[in-house]
Design a protein around this motif. Structure first.
Motif, short mmCIF file in Angstrom:
data_model
loop_
_atom_site.label_atom_id
_atom_site.label_comp_id
_atom_site.label_asym_id
_atom_site.label_seq_id
_atom_site.Cartn_x
_atom_site.Cartn_y
_atom_site.Cartn_z
N TRP A 129 -8.43 23.94 -50.77
CA TRP A 129 -7.44 24.64 -51.94
C TRP A 129 -7.41 23.53 -53.37
O TRP A 129 -6.46 23.86 -54.56
CB TRP A 129 -6.05 24.99 -51.72
N GLY A 130 -7.96 22.75 -53.35
CA GLY A 130 -7.47 21.20 -54.71
C GLY A 130 -7.70 21.81 -55.90
O GLY A 130 -6.84 21.83 -56.82
N PRO A 131 -8.59 22.38 -56.32
CA PRO A 131 -8.91 23.32 -58.20
C PRO A 131 -7.06 23.83 -58.33
O PRO A 131 -6.82 24.05 -59.19
CB PRO A 131 -10.11 23.96 -57.66
N GLN A 132 -7.01 24.58 -56.89
CA GLN A 132 -5.40 25.27 -57.45
C GLN A 132 -4.22 24.83 -57.74
O GLN A 132 -2.80 25.27 -58.61
CB GLN A 132 -5.03 27.02 -55.89
N LEU A 133 -4.21 23.89 -56.80
CA LEU A 133 -2.64 22.34 -56.89
C LEU A 133 -2.60 22.26 -58.44
O LEU A 133 -3.73 21.78 -59.21
CB LEU A 133 -3.47 21.32 -56.26
N LEU A 134 -1.05 22.61 -58.94
CA LEU A 134 -0.61 22.28 -59.82
C LEU A 134 0.26 21.18 -60.35
O LEU A 134 -0.24 19.97 -60.90
CB LEU A 134 -0.49 23.12 -61.23
N CYS A 135 1.06 21.03 -59.31
CA CYS A 135 1.92 19.67 -59.96
C CYS A 135 2.91 19.61 -58.31
O CYS A 135 2.72 20.92 -57.37
CB CYS A 135 3.20 20.03 -60.87
N SER A 136 3.15 18.66 -57.92
CA SER A 136 4.49 18.40 -56.83
C SER A 136 5.66 17.50 -58.14
O SER A 136 5.89 17.34 -58.83
CB SER A 136 4.36 17.78 -55.81
N LEU A 137 7.05 17.79 -56.92
CA LEU A 137 8.36 17.36 -57.99
C LEU A 137 9.23 17.49 -56.24
O LEU A 137 9.39 18.25 -56.00
CB LEU A 137 8.73 19.24 -58.57
N VAL A 138 10.02 16.37 -57.18
CA VAL A 138 11.10 15.27 -56.75
C VAL A 138 12.20 15.64 -57.22
O VAL A 138 11.95 14.67 -58.52
CB VAL A 138 10.71 14.07 -56.18
N GLY A 139 13.46 15.89 -56.72
CA GLY A 139 14.71 16.13 -57.06
C GLY A 139 15.49 15.13 -57.05
O GLY A 139 15.61 14.20 -56.08
#
Length: 200
Positions: free
Chosen positions: A117-127
């Motif tokens: 599913w790598g092509p579907q990954l967009l971003c990750s976020l830490v708050g």
């Protein structure tokens, strides 16, 4: 193709170095010293929608792997969909245990990548949030990882879909030697819909 796809997508994908995530705890110390912002313990992974039995099994694998058996019960991973149709996986750890949160987000990214599913990954976020004894008290801040770029950037939302560009540039200056930062400011996309950020 959606606007996040257009922004984050590339014809020739750069292979992300997910191990860059492990520099985040030390970078957070620099961030706190420079700006007063501290981790909230919340993080999230965003990707384009995928369905079907294979993904349902992967979701279950992620839940089982990250299940902490806390006294409160519940799921360690929460799934949601924003108004644009993108899927978010949110995880939470104690605010003073950023390494555990980083490990969870790294695990989720790695599992999605390893299952194709790598092509579907967009971003990750830490708050992050502003210190209670400062003018920034309660202000949200996110450090965003662009999967297809292998870079981080800061996102500082304000009320009414406005962002604090001055704070974002301060964060950039504080972290330029700590993390691989995104040099193209046009790719510092505002993630208003991230469940890992809470507005003022």
């Amino acid at each position: 193709m959606g606007f996040l796809d257009a922004l984050f997508g590339r014809r020739k994908q750069i292979q992300p170095n997910l191990d860059d995530w492990f520099a985040l705890p030390s970078a957070a110390l620099e961030l706190q010293a420079a700006t007063g912002f501290t981790p909230t313990g919340r993080g999230a992974v965003c990707f384009t929608g995928v369905e079907g039995g294979q993904f349902a099994r992967l979701k279950q694998e992620i839940r089982e792997l990250l299940d902490t058996d806390t006294a409160e019960g519940g799921e360690p991973v929460e799934y949601s969909q924003d108004r644009y149709g993108y899927t978010w996986l949110q995880v939470e750890q104690p605010p003073d245990d950023l390494p555990a949160l980083v490990n969870d987000l790294h695990t989720i990214n790695s599992m999605l990548q390893d299952h194709g599913w790598g092509p579907q990954l967009l971003c990750s976020l830490v708050g992050f949030t502003g210190a209670e004894d400062s003018d920034e008290a309660g202000r949200p801040l996110g450090l965003v990882y662009l999967y297809k770029r292998g870079t981080f950037y800061p996102f500082a939302p304000r009320q009414a879909d406005r962002r604090d560009n001055a704070l974002e540039l301060r964060v950039q200056g504080a972290l330029e030697h700590e993390l691989p930062l995104e040099a193209d400011l046009s790719r510092w996309y505002p993630l208003w819909n991230s469940p890992a950020l809470s507005g003022p």
